[in-house]
Design a protein around this motif. Structure first.
Motif, PDB file in Angstrom:
ATOM      1  N   MET A   1       0.916  -1.351  -0.093  1.00 60.04           N
ATOM      2  CA  MET A   1      -0.037   0.091   0.017  1.00 60.04           C
ATOM      3  C   MET A   1       1.016   1.302   0.074  1.00 60.04           C
ATOM      4  N   THR A   2       0.243   2.503  -0.456  1.00 57.97           N
ATOM      5  CA  THR A   2       1.071   3.532  -0.231  1.00 57.97           C
ATOM      6  C   THR A   2      -0.178   4.658  -0.015  1.00 57.97           C
ATOM      7  N   PRO A   3       0.357   5.869   0.816  1.00 54.48           N
ATOM      8  CA  PRO A   3      -0.775   6.770   0.946  1.00 54.48           C
ATOM      9  C   PRO A   3      -0.772   7.820  -0.173  1.00 54.48           C
ATOM     10  N   THR A   4       0.244   7.583  -1.241  1.00 55.41           N
ATOM     11  CA  THR A   4       0.099   8.353  -2.488  1.00 55.41           C
ATOM     12  C   THR A   4       0.771   7.763  -3.440  1.00 55.41           C
ATOM     13  N   LEU A   5       0.380   7.955  -4.575  1.00 57.06           N
ATOM     14  CA  LEU A   5       1.072   7.563  -5.912  1.00 57.06           C
ATOM     15  C   LEU A   5       2.029   8.659  -6.358  1.00 57.06           C
ATOM     16  N   VAL A   6       1.879   9.743  -5.886  1.00 57.71           N
ATOM     17  CA  VAL A   6       2.806  11.115  -6.299  1.00 57.71           C
ATOM     18  C   VAL A   6       4.263  10.703  -6.064  1.00 57.71           C
ATOM     19  N   CYS A   7       5.247  10.662  -6.924  1.00 60.07           N
ATOM     20  CA  CYS A   7       6.688  10.680  -6.564  1.00 60.07           C
ATOM     21  C   CYS A   7       7.527  11.628  -7.310  1.00 60.07           C
ATOM     22  N   ASN A   8       8.335  12.401  -6.542  1.00 58.24           N
ATOM     23  CA  ASN A   8       8.996  13.425  -7.074  1.00 58.24           C
ATOM     24  C   ASN A   8      10.280  13.077  -7.154  1.00 58.24           C
ATOM     25  N   HIS A   9      10.914  11.798  -6.998  1.00 56.19           N
ATOM     26  CA  HIS A   9      12.135  11.223  -6.840  1.00 56.19           C
ATOM     27  C   HIS A   9      12.457  10.348  -8.537  1.00 56.19           C
ATOM     28  N   ARG A  10      13.490  10.366  -8.703  1.00 51.06           N
ATOM     29  CA  ARG A  10      13.911   9.524  -9.902  1.00 51.06           C
ATOM     30  C   ARG A  10      15.168   8.620  -9.572  1.00 51.06           C
ATOM     31  N   TRP A  28      -6.455  15.294   0.976  1.00 55.10           N
ATOM     32  CA  TRP A  28      -5.832  14.149   1.334  1.00 55.10           C
ATOM     33  C   TRP A  28      -6.583  13.121   2.241  1.00 55.10           C
ATOM     34  N   ASP A  29      -6.680  11.955   2.154  1.00 58.04           N
ATOM     35  CA  ASP A  29      -7.517  11.089   2.914  1.00 58.04           C
ATOM     36  C   ASP A  29      -6.576  10.976   4.087  1.00 58.04           C
ATOM     37  N   SER A  30      -7.618  10.683   5.341  1.00 55.52           N
ATOM     38  CA  SER A  30      -6.997  10.921   6.593  1.00 55.52           C
ATOM     39  C   SER A  30      -6.063   9.623   7.111  1.00 55.52           C
ATOM     40  N   PRO A  31      -5.281   9.559   8.019  1.00 53.60           N
ATOM     41  CA  PRO A  31      -4.619   8.538   8.496  1.00 53.60           C
ATOM     42  C   PRO A  31      -5.607   7.357   8.741  1.00 53.60           C
ATOM     43  N   ASP A  32      -6.642   7.669   9.383  1.00 54.40           N
ATOM     44  CA  ASP A  32      -7.544   6.506  10.077  1.00 54.40           C
ATOM     45  C   ASP A  32      -8.413   6.036   8.831  1.00 54.40           C
TER      46      ASP A  32
END
Length: 85
Positions: A1-10, A28-32
């Motif tokens: 799982m991941t809390p985001t599909l965003v990635c600013n790394h290469r 953003w979705d809450s942690p809960d």
């Protein structure tokens, strides 16, 4: 799982496709919500294995109460902006 599909790394070692940009969410979705949905989806995914004759029923039942999760099989979790202390 991941809390985001965003990635600013290469990262040079990354095997994920980074050519398709993913926009940063406005909300953003809450942690809960994330944690609850992780477990709900996990239970849904493993529910079908109960009918297999090869399934160890004891281990299958144990799998409905996971003790660990892997975070970030895609995206970059450090971009998730909500941190709890």
């Amino acid at each position: 799982m991941t809390p985001t599909l965003v990635c600013n790394h290469r990262c040079l070692h990354c095997w994920r496709a980074v050519d398709i940009p993913v926009e940063i969410p406005a909300v953003w979705d809450s942690p809960d919500l994330i944690v609850n949905e992780i477990f709900n989806e996990h239970k849904r995914l493993i529910s079908g294995y109960g009918g297999s004759e090869f399934m160890d029923k004891t281990r299958w039942k144990e799998a409905f109460s996971p003790k660990h999760v892997a975070i970030s099989l895609s995206g970059e979790p450090t971009i998730y902006p909500i941190f709890l202390n």
